[in-house]
Design a protein around this motif. Structure first.
Motif, PDB file in Angstrom:
ATOM      1  N   PHE A  73      -1.461 -37.775  12.443  1.00 55.40           N
ATOM      2  CA  PHE A  73      -2.156 -38.780  13.247  1.00 55.40           C
ATOM      3  C   PHE A  73      -1.269 -39.953  13.706  1.00 55.40           C
ATOM      4  O   PHE A  73      -1.353 -40.407  14.849  1.00 55.40           O
ATOM      5  CB  PHE A  73      -3.319 -39.263  12.364  1.00 55.40           C
ATOM      6  CG  PHE A  73      -4.090 -40.437  12.808  1.00 55.40           C
ATOM      7  CD1 PHE A  73      -4.734 -40.449  14.038  1.00 55.40           C
ATOM      8  CD2 PHE A  73      -4.225 -41.550  11.980  1.00 55.40           C
ATOM      9  CE1 PHE A  73      -5.499 -41.542  14.414  1.00 55.40           C
ATOM     10  CE2 PHE A  73      -4.991 -42.631  12.359  1.00 55.40           C
ATOM     11  CZ  PHE A  73      -5.615 -42.631  13.573  1.00 55.40           C
ATOM     12  N   HIS A 155     -17.986 -44.667   3.748  1.00 53.43           N
ATOM     13  CA  HIS A 155     -16.649 -44.913   4.306  1.00 53.43           C
ATOM     14  C   HIS A 155     -15.669 -45.213   3.191  1.00 53.43           C
ATOM     15  O   HIS A 155     -15.946 -46.039   2.333  1.00 53.43           O
ATOM     16  CB  HIS A 155     -16.657 -46.064   5.310  1.00 53.43           C
ATOM     17  CG  HIS A 155     -15.445 -46.041   6.211  1.00 53.43           C
ATOM     18  ND1 HIS A 155     -14.190 -46.311   5.751  1.00 53.43           N
ATOM     19  CD2 HIS A 155     -15.299 -45.737   7.523  1.00 53.43           C
ATOM     20  CE1 HIS A 155     -13.311 -46.189   6.742  1.00 53.43           C
ATOM     21  NE2 HIS A 155     -13.962 -45.842   7.836  1.00 53.43           N
ATOM     22  N   PHE A 157     -12.797 -46.679   3.315  1.00 57.33           N
ATOM     23  CA  PHE A 157     -12.081 -47.955   3.407  1.00 57.33           C
ATOM     24  C   PHE A 157     -13.010 -49.146   3.601  1.00 57.33           C
ATOM     25  O   PHE A 157     -12.565 -50.276   3.644  1.00 57.33           O
ATOM     26  CB  PHE A 157     -11.093 -47.957   4.586  1.00 57.33           C
ATOM     27  CG  PHE A 157      -9.972 -46.989   4.444  1.00 57.33           C
ATOM     28  CD1 PHE A 157      -9.431 -46.692   3.205  1.00 57.33           C
ATOM     29  CD2 PHE A 157      -9.431 -46.376   5.563  1.00 57.33           C
ATOM     30  CE1 PHE A 157      -8.378 -45.803   3.087  1.00 57.33           C
ATOM     31  CE2 PHE A 157      -8.378 -45.483   5.452  1.00 57.33           C
ATOM     32  CZ  PHE A 157      -7.850 -45.195   4.210  1.00 57.33           C
ATOM     33  N   LEU A 216      -5.612 -38.830   5.608  1.00 61.19           N
ATOM     34  CA  LEU A 216      -6.228 -38.569   6.921  1.00 61.19           C
ATOM     35  C   LEU A 216      -7.432 -37.638   6.784  1.00 61.19           C
ATOM     36  O   LEU A 216      -8.488 -37.867   7.380  1.00 61.19           O
ATOM     37  CB  LEU A 216      -5.194 -37.937   7.864  1.00 61.19           C
ATOM     38  CG  LEU A 216      -5.717 -37.481   9.227  1.00 61.19           C
ATOM     39  CD1 LEU A 216      -6.242 -38.661  10.050  1.00 61.19           C
ATOM     40  CD2 LEU A 216      -4.628 -36.755  10.014  1.00 61.19           C
ATOM     41  N   ALA A 219     -10.272 -39.658   5.152  1.00 61.29           N
ATOM     42  CA  ALA A 219     -10.791 -40.828   5.875  1.00 61.29           C
ATOM     43  C   ALA A 219     -11.298 -40.476   7.271  1.00 61.29           C
ATOM     44  O   ALA A 219     -12.324 -40.970   7.717  1.00 61.29           O
ATOM     45  CB  ALA A 219      -9.700 -41.891   5.978  1.00 61.29           C
ATOM     46  N   GLY A 220     -10.557 -39.606   7.954  1.00 60.20           N
ATOM     47  CA  GLY A 220     -10.849 -39.350   9.365  1.00 60.20           C
ATOM     48  C   GLY A 220     -12.155 -38.628   9.603  1.00 60.20           C
ATOM     49  O   GLY A 220     -12.808 -38.825  10.617  1.00 60.20           O
ATOM     50  N   MET A 270      -9.731 -45.126  19.725  1.00 66.34           N
ATOM     51  CA  MET A 270      -8.516 -45.062  18.917  1.00 66.34           C
ATOM     52  C   MET A 270      -7.435 -45.838  19.655  1.00 66.34           C
ATOM     53  O   MET A 270      -7.336 -45.759  20.879  1.00 66.34           O
ATOM     54  CB  MET A 270      -8.089 -43.597  18.719  1.00 66.34           C
ATOM     55  CG  MET A 270      -6.982 -43.413  17.716  1.00 66.34           C
ATOM     56  SD  MET A 270      -7.217 -44.315  16.162  1.00 66.34           S
ATOM     57  CE  MET A 270      -8.511 -43.358  15.390  1.00 66.34           C
TER      58      MET A 270
HETATM   59  C1  EMZ Z   1      -8.112 -42.851  10.229  1.00 65.30           C
HETATM   60  C2  EMZ Z   1      -9.084 -42.514  11.301  1.00 65.30           C
HETATM   61  C3  EMZ Z   1      -8.756 -41.212  11.935  1.00 65.30           C
HETATM   62  C4  EMZ Z   1      -8.520 -44.139   9.541  1.00 65.30           C
HETATM   63  C5  EMZ Z   1      -9.552 -39.801  13.629  1.00 65.30           C
HETATM   64  O1  EMZ Z   1      -9.661 -40.996  12.964  1.00 65.30           O
HETATM   65  O2  EMZ Z   1     -10.393 -42.471  10.778  1.00 65.30           O
HETATM   66  C6  EMZ Z   1     -10.836 -43.688  10.214  1.00 65.30           C
HETATM   67  O3  EMZ Z   1     -12.140 -43.513   9.741  1.00 65.30           O
HETATM   68  C7  EMZ Z   1      -9.940 -44.075   9.063  1.00 65.30           C
HETATM   69  O4  EMZ Z   1     -10.362 -45.320   8.531  1.00 65.30           O
HETATM   70  O5  EMZ Z   1      -7.669 -44.409   8.467  1.00 65.30           O
HETATM   71  O6  EMZ Z   1      -8.066 -41.817   9.290  1.00 65.30           O
END
Ligand code: EMZ
Length: 387
Positions: A73, A155, A157, A216, A219-220, A270
């Motif tokens: 990413f 989530h 984070f 990733l 989180a993603g 993004m």
């Molecule tokens: C990152 C992001 C990736 C980021 C496609 O997106 O997603 C978000 O939800 C995360 O907080 O760190 O992974």
């Protein structure tokens, strides 16, 4: 307004000037709002990079809560391609029939569970469970691990609301570090072990690189999948004729999934970091500032989509950018699409109707724009289909 309606806050700005502006922790963002500009900018990785400081292309920025670079990413071509080709086959496993069978079983079980309840809070009682359990298939780890991930909330984070939560992030990082150490000591056929054994430019991936892929992956695809699942269910609850249509015309299910992704756009935008002074929509963008590719706005662009604010279940041509665009398009999309497709099939098969009892909307605050992305909570009753 219907509870499952998601208004487009960007229309005016998109049509008048093509961009919007927002502040984010004193690192402002120029948001590209038109489909054409979003796609063009996504291609241009030299001027609009992903490989800036880890966390900076995410909005809200995560520079203060992580140092680990998410892979692939936050890497630009040509190296991006090397990483991507390592992980791509693993992320295509959801196309295998055995994978889909297991996923279908998980989803059928969850729907059976909620049918037993008087009411269910769909975000945590269904979508979060579904996402976490399905992730055990993507990672090829034991099913029981999902219990821990469910306890982390929607989530990884963020805690309540929008605030970034460094302590919470550390729980994830520590967990992943421990899993990587475990896999290094006694490898299995799970994702950690497979990555540790992968070749990159004539050497094995380092633990830090493996961590970058794993963060990733966790989180993603978390709040995005949870919102997509919840929003789809809310939509079918309010539009029983659509549920009926999926029963009668199951062949449109794939198209309906794409259309829901377009309409709900689980990921609003993004970012990219500008590498040289340039212009976007005749607006000066200085080196080392941020722009964003606003997928949610591009997906409602009337220059591309007829009736952009309606869900057209069998929309014929649907070049949506809900999974991003160009070389960074969503790695988890195959998995996410299977989840959505099997979910719609299972609901059509098992649910007669739903009732929405109460709900609290999740509104993302983008400075000048407020965007509904889903629900903080939505209590529903599921009624079985009686044949
Ligand atoms: C990152 C992001 C990736 C980021 C496609 O997106 O997603 C978000 O939800 C995360 O907080 O760190 O992974």
């Amino acid at each position: 307004m219907k509870k499952s309606e998601f208004p487009d806050p960007f229309e005016k700005a998109r049509e008048s000037k093509g961009y919007g502006e927002m502040n984010d922790q004193d690192d402002p963002v120029t948001m590209l709002l038109r489909h054409k500009d979003v796609r063009k900018t996504a291609h241009n990785y030299k001027t609009f990079q992903s490989g800036a400081a880890p966390g900076r292309i995410v909005i809200p920025s995560e520079v203060n809560i992580r140092d680990t670079r998410q892979i692939p990413f936050e890497v630009d071509p040509p190296v991006h391609k090397e990483y991507r080709s390592i992980v791509e086959p693993w992320f295509k496993r959801p196309l295998e029939p055995e994978y889909q069978e297991k996923l279908a079983k998980q989803i059928a079980n969850i729907i059976e569970e909620v049918l037993q309840e008087d009411s269910v809070e769909v975000v945590t009682g269904l979508a979060l469970k579904l996402q976490s359990r399905a992730l055990t298939l993507l990672l090829n780890t034991p099913f029981d691990e999902s219990e821990k991930w469910i306890s982390w909330g929607t989530h990884v984070f963020r805690s309540e609301g929008e605030a970034l939560d460094g302590d919470k992030a550390n729980i994830l990082y520590d967990y992943i570090d421990a899993q990587i150490d475990r896999a290094a000591k006694s490898p299995t056929d799970d994702m950690y072990s497979v990555l540790l054994d992968s070749e990159f430019e004539g050497r094995k991936l380092t633990k830090e690189e493996v961590k970058g892929v794993m963060v990733l992956t966790f989180a993603g695809g978390r709040d995005t999948v949870i919102n997509a699942v919840t929003n789809a269910i809310a939509y079918l609850a309010e539009n029983p004729e659509s549920l009926e249509r999926l029963r009668k015309e199951p062949e449109i299910t794939g198209k309906t999934v794409e259309e829901m992704i377009r309409y709900f756009s689980p990921l609003t935008q993004m970012g990219r970091v500008v590498t040289e002074d340039t212009f976007v929509c005749e607006h000066a963008a200085k080196a080392d500032t941020r722009v964003s590719l606003c997928w949610a706005s591009a997906n409602r662009d009337a220059a591309v989509f007829e009736n952009p604010n309606e869900i057209v279940m069998d929309r014929k041509i649907n070049p949506h950018v809900g999974f991003g665009f160009s070389h960074h398009n969503c790695l988890g999309a195959t998995h996410a699409r299977q989840i959505m497709k099997i979910l719609l099939q299972t609901l059509a098969e098992k649910i007669g109707s739903f009732e929405i009892l109460d709900y609290e909307e999740n509104i993302e605050d983008l400075h000048h724009f407020k965007r509904k992305v889903g629900f903080h909570s939505i209590n529903m009753k599921f009624n079985p289909l009686t044949k």
